[in-house]
Design a protein around this motif. Structure first.
Motif, short mmCIF file in Angstrom:
data_model
loop_
_atom_site.label_atom_id
_atom_site.label_comp_id
_atom_site.label_asym_id
_atom_site.label_seq_id
_atom_site.Cartn_x
_atom_site.Cartn_y
_atom_site.Cartn_z
N UNK A 1 86.94 50.93 37.45
CA UNK A 1 87.36 52.04 36.28
C UNK A 1 88.97 52.02 35.87
N UNK A 2 89.31 51.92 35.38
CA UNK A 2 91.06 51.71 34.86
C UNK A 2 91.50 53.35 34.24
N UNK A 3 91.96 54.28 34.98
CA UNK A 3 91.92 55.17 34.41
C UNK A 3 93.94 55.53 34.07
N UNK A 4 93.96 57.09 33.62
CA UNK A 4 95.51 57.56 33.41
C UNK A 4 96.64 56.96 34.26
N UNK A 5 96.11 57.65 35.14
CA UNK A 5 96.86 57.34 36.47
C UNK A 5 96.47 56.63 37.32
N UNK A 6 95.40 56.16 37.82
CA UNK A 6 94.37 55.19 38.71
C UNK A 6 93.52 54.21 38.23
N UNK A 7 93.33 54.01 39.17
CA UNK A 7 92.44 52.41 38.89
C UNK A 7 91.17 52.47 40.54
N UNK A 8 90.05 52.88 40.05
CA UNK A 8 89.50 52.73 41.41
C UNK A 8 88.15 51.74 41.34
N UNK A 9 87.95 51.12 41.89
CA UNK A 9 87.08 49.46 41.81
C UNK A 9 85.47 49.82 42.89
N UNK A 10 84.88 48.80 43.29
CA UNK A 10 83.65 49.15 43.60
C UNK A 10 83.10 47.35 43.61
N UNK A 11 83.12 46.47 44.80
CA UNK A 11 82.55 45.35 44.73
C UNK A 11 80.82 45.87 44.91
N UNK A 12 80.05 45.41 44.43
CA UNK A 12 78.62 45.77 44.52
C UNK A 12 77.85 44.55 44.60
N UNK A 13 76.76 44.40 45.79
CA UNK A 13 75.65 42.66 45.94
C UNK A 13 74.61 43.21 45.65
N UNK A 14 73.74 43.40 44.56
CA UNK A 14 72.37 43.83 44.11
C UNK A 14 72.54 45.59 44.50
N UNK A 15 73.49 46.38 43.55
CA UNK A 15 73.56 47.29 43.40
C UNK A 15 73.54 48.09 44.71
N UNK A 16 73.88 47.06 45.99
CA UNK A 16 74.24 48.12 47.11
C UNK A 16 75.89 47.65 47.15
N UNK A 17 76.66 49.12 47.41
CA UNK A 17 78.16 48.90 47.13
C UNK A 17 78.61 48.08 48.63
N UNK A 18 79.13 47.22 48.50
CA UNK A 18 79.79 46.73 49.70
C UNK A 18 81.83 47.04 49.31
N UNK A 19 82.02 47.51 48.89
CA UNK A 19 83.86 47.69 48.73
C UNK A 19 84.28 49.23 47.50
N UNK A 20 84.84 49.23 48.24
CA UNK A 20 85.56 50.87 47.20
C UNK A 20 86.60 51.14 47.66
N UNK A 21 87.48 51.03 47.07
CA UNK A 21 89.42 51.26 46.84
C UNK A 21 89.70 52.24 45.50
N UNK A 22 90.67 52.95 45.25
CA UNK A 22 91.85 52.68 44.69
C UNK A 22 93.26 52.69 44.71
#
Length: 247
Positions: free
Chosen positions: A7-28
């Motif tokens: 999710x590349x926004x105007x001020x920050x970028x957020x990202x998540x890494x999923x395996x089969x729909x389960x969130x493994x990593x999340x950061x911004x």
């Protein structure tokens, strides 16, 4: 399926890494520090798909494109469609709707399957309306809390940066008056949209979904039932990547 959602926004970028729909990593990360993504992403397993909502400028997009080159995979830079994942897009030109707003609408609809007010509070505050049939009826964009503070400071040279202000119903000094006005304006736009929906559609919205990094300042003042869903855009991107066309 391994999926990298961005999710590349105007001020920050957020990202998540999923395996089969389960969130493994999340950061911004701040848009000024996108280079830091390389050290994080190179530790990930190669994703099977990369799905991106991008609403920032070309420079940020170019930096992201270079980062994605670490994997031999073509990213999906999403655009709003006339219909996707159960949501019907009522925009005059469907493709003009911001990809972040579109992903958030998809996430909200697939969670509730009912009329929703979808509010994202960031650099801008967006207020979007879903009908009980999953039709995106339209929405509005206003400056977010931080943007309004900076705008007032630029126009008047009155600073709200030193926490020398607070919300008051009837403010008795200038900084409190400015801050209280910002809160009242932003909260008022949410509550007014809720009322207008009922007047125009003849039934009430049951779900007000709030997301975005600027929501904390507004929540104590919102006089209606709401649910906070962090990273709503990322959840919508995952649904798009999974291509769950559930009508």
């Amino acid at each position: 399926m391994y999926c990298l959602a961005v999710d590349s926004g105007n001020s920050f970028l957020k990202w998540a890494f999923f395996k089969n729909g389960r969130k493994l990593e999340l950061n911004r990360v701040s848009n000024r520090e996108l280079h830091n993504l390389y050290s994080d992403w190179r530790l990930l397993r190669q994703p099977d798909t990369i799905v991106v909502s991008h609403v920032s400028g070309h420079d940020v997009q170019n930096q992201l494109a270079q980062l994605f080159n670490m994997w031999n995979i073509q990213p999906n830079w999403i655009k709003a469609l006339p219909r996707q994942c159960g949501v019907i897009n009522n925009y005059t030109d469907p493709a003009q709707l911001g990809s972040d707003r579109w992903a958030a609408l998809i996430a909200a609809w697939n969670k509730f399957r009912d009329a929703c007010l979808v509010v994202n509070i960031g650099t801008a505050q967006t207020i979007d309306v879903l009908s009980s049939e999953g039709v995106f009826l339209g929405g509005m964009i206003v400056p977010g809390p931080y943007t309004l503070k900076k705008s007032i400071q630029y126009a008047t040279q009155i600073s709200l940066e030193n926490d020398n202000y607070c919300f008051q119903i009837f403010p008795t000094n200038t900084t409190d008056a400015i801050y209280s006005g910002i809160i009242q304006a932003l909260v008022g736009s949410i509550e007014r949209t809720m009322r207008l929906f009922q007047q125009c559609q003849g039934y009430s919205i049951k779900h007000c979904v709030i997301s975005g990094g600027g929501h904390a300042e507004l929540l104590p003042h919102i006089d209606l039932k709401y649910i906070v869903i962090e990273n709503l855009v990322l959840e919508g991107l995952l649904l798009i990547a999974q291509n769950k066309e559930r009508y």
